[in-house]
Design an enzyme around this catalytic site. Structure first.
Site: not given
Lengths: 280, 184
Positions: B38, B103
């Protein structure tokens, strides 16, 4: 003196690394089944069903339960009458490298913490805790520890005036504020007393206990049960999406402390509560 | 709570019809990226460089899979905790990303971007990694191979089971679910 070959230790550790990552302990599986049956949230129930199905697939196909096959934590209890024919630390480390390579387990260890690189490539080094015990046996326990639940763990130097209530609130808050991040339902390992470091060690070691195995001191056993109930009333639920199943167990380990201090630590373990041991 | 079968790339309409608690079975191409990837993707965007994949309508899965055993496209592949990507997701969403799979809850900066541009956050079951691997049919490293498990992979998935945990209207199952089941 009993002689034990380091080669035997390496082979045993390699197998433990693989088995710990493929097979969920039976007591953990049974507790998840019970809690699935009791779970009121439909989403929570479905998540617990997926977790149980995942355990079956992992065992059948010899695939790791979780892709995060963890930092390899090793507890080695060495009998005082044992003599090794080589470097025992190196033997354990070699076993970890072999287990993680041959077992197609993920290598998650970065050599330099501030540069965050490079990856060691074989999941070494492990964290090894040695203990000397009477006798001529060696007991090795491997407990792979995932990063997600480790990130949600805490150590706190409480004030003695915080009292038992302050301690209980610290434990409950740690679990509730972690929400879905540590992959609930979790096992809550709690250390209290000792020094800053001893306390954190106890919290981690508590995670090795079997489901249902209460603290031997009835005072602490009662607190374990109370905390488990409070945590499961929090509503966090499976993966933090709401429900009654937030923790499978709370285990407390205590140690004497200094008159001025009140250290407490909470080490969370995800539902993939992996550990495997062997006695040589 | 509705049930949907969706195929990537996702359109704004696909995303806007989803509400918290909906069950979705995703098929098509999904890209993997974790923290390090990222960081690099956002740096590439800032430098005006072309990304290794088209962000438009893309779904990014936060996963660092276990190595593929012989005969399988991928090893165990469950989600990692998503908040670590919060610093980067708004930039990617502003540049076309529509879906995220991970999650744990997302922060306010991500929620604002999701509302503004139309993006959705799916939760997969953490630790159900061998089960999820069964819905991954193909896997190929397309960028940053030196990151090993953290490299960017192009996955082809079939009926990947996820839950809408945070929707494009600010709906948040981590808050609503807990409120519903909390006992005082």
């Amino acid at each position: 003196m009993r002689k034990i070959s380091t080669e035997q230790v390496t082979e045993a550790v390699a197998k433990l690394c693989m088995d710990a990552n493929y097979y969920i302990p039976e007591d953990v599986r049974r507790r998840i089944e019970e809690m699935r049956d009791a779970e009121e949230s439909p989403v929570g129930k479905e998540i617990l069903r997926q977790i149980l199905e995942n355990q079956e697939i992992a065992a059948e196909e010899k695939m790791p339960l979780c892709q995060d096959t963890g930092f390899t934590v090793v507890y080695a209890e060495i009998g005082q009458e044992v003599h090794f024919d080589g470097d025992i630390k190196e033997a354990i480390s070699k076993g970890v490298a072999k287990g993680y390579t041959d077992g197609y387990l993920r290598k998650s260890i970065l050599i330099d913490p501030l540069k965050r690189s490079p990856n060691s490539g074989d999941n070494t080094p492990p964290v090894i805790w040695f203990d000397l015990v009477p006798g001529d046996k060696v007991k090795i326990t491997i407990a792979p520890k995932g990063g997600g639940s480790e990130n949600m763990s805490r150590t706190k130097m409480l004030r003695p005036s915080d009292g038992v209530e302050g301690f209980k609130n610290f434990v409950v808050q740690s679990v509730v504020e972690a929400g879905g991040n540590p992959c609930p339902p979790v096992i809550v390992g709690v250390g209290v007393g000792g020094t800053f470091d001893k306390c954190a060690f106890l919290a981690k070691k508590a995670l090795l206990r079997n489901i249902g195995e209460r603290n031997k001191d009835p005072f602490y056993a009662e607190i374990e049960e109370e905390l488990l109930e409070r945590i499961n009333k929090s509503g966090v639920g499976p993966m933090g999406l709401g429900g009654r199943t937030t923790a499978l167990e709370v285990f407390i380990e205590q140690y004497p402390l200094h008159i001025a201090t009140f250290p407490a630590a909470v080490n969370l373990n995800c539902h993939a509560a992996r550990h495997k041991e062997i006695v040589i | 709570m509705a049930e949907y079968k969706l195929t990537t790339p996702l359109s704004e309409d696909d995303v806007r019809k989803l509400r918290v608690g909906d069950a979705v079975f995703l098929s098509g191409v999904v890209y993997t990226a974790r923290d390090s990837a990222h960081k690099r993707l956002v740096e590439m965007l800032k430098r005006g460089e072309e990304l290794p994949f088209d962000l438009e309508g893309s779904v990014i899965y936060y996963v660092g899979p276990a190595p593929a055993p012989p005969g399988k496209p991928i090893g165990s592949a469950g989600p990692t905790t998503s908040y670590r990507m919060d610093a980067y997701s708004p930039t990617l969403i502003a540049n076309g990303q529509r879906g995220m799979i991970g999650k744990g809850a997302r922060g306010d900066e991500v929620v604002e971007a999701m509302k503004k541009y139309g993006a959705v956050y799916f939760a997969a079951t953490g630790g159900a990694a061998a089960l999820i691997a069964k819905s991954i049919k193909e896997a190929e490293v397309i960028a940053f191979p030196e990151l090993m498990s953290e490299a960017v992979r192009k996955l082809v998935v079939e009926d990947f089971p996820v839950i809408v945990a945070q929707d494009s209207y600010g709906g948040n199952m981590f808050k609503e679910g807990i409120e519903k089941y909390k006992i005082d």
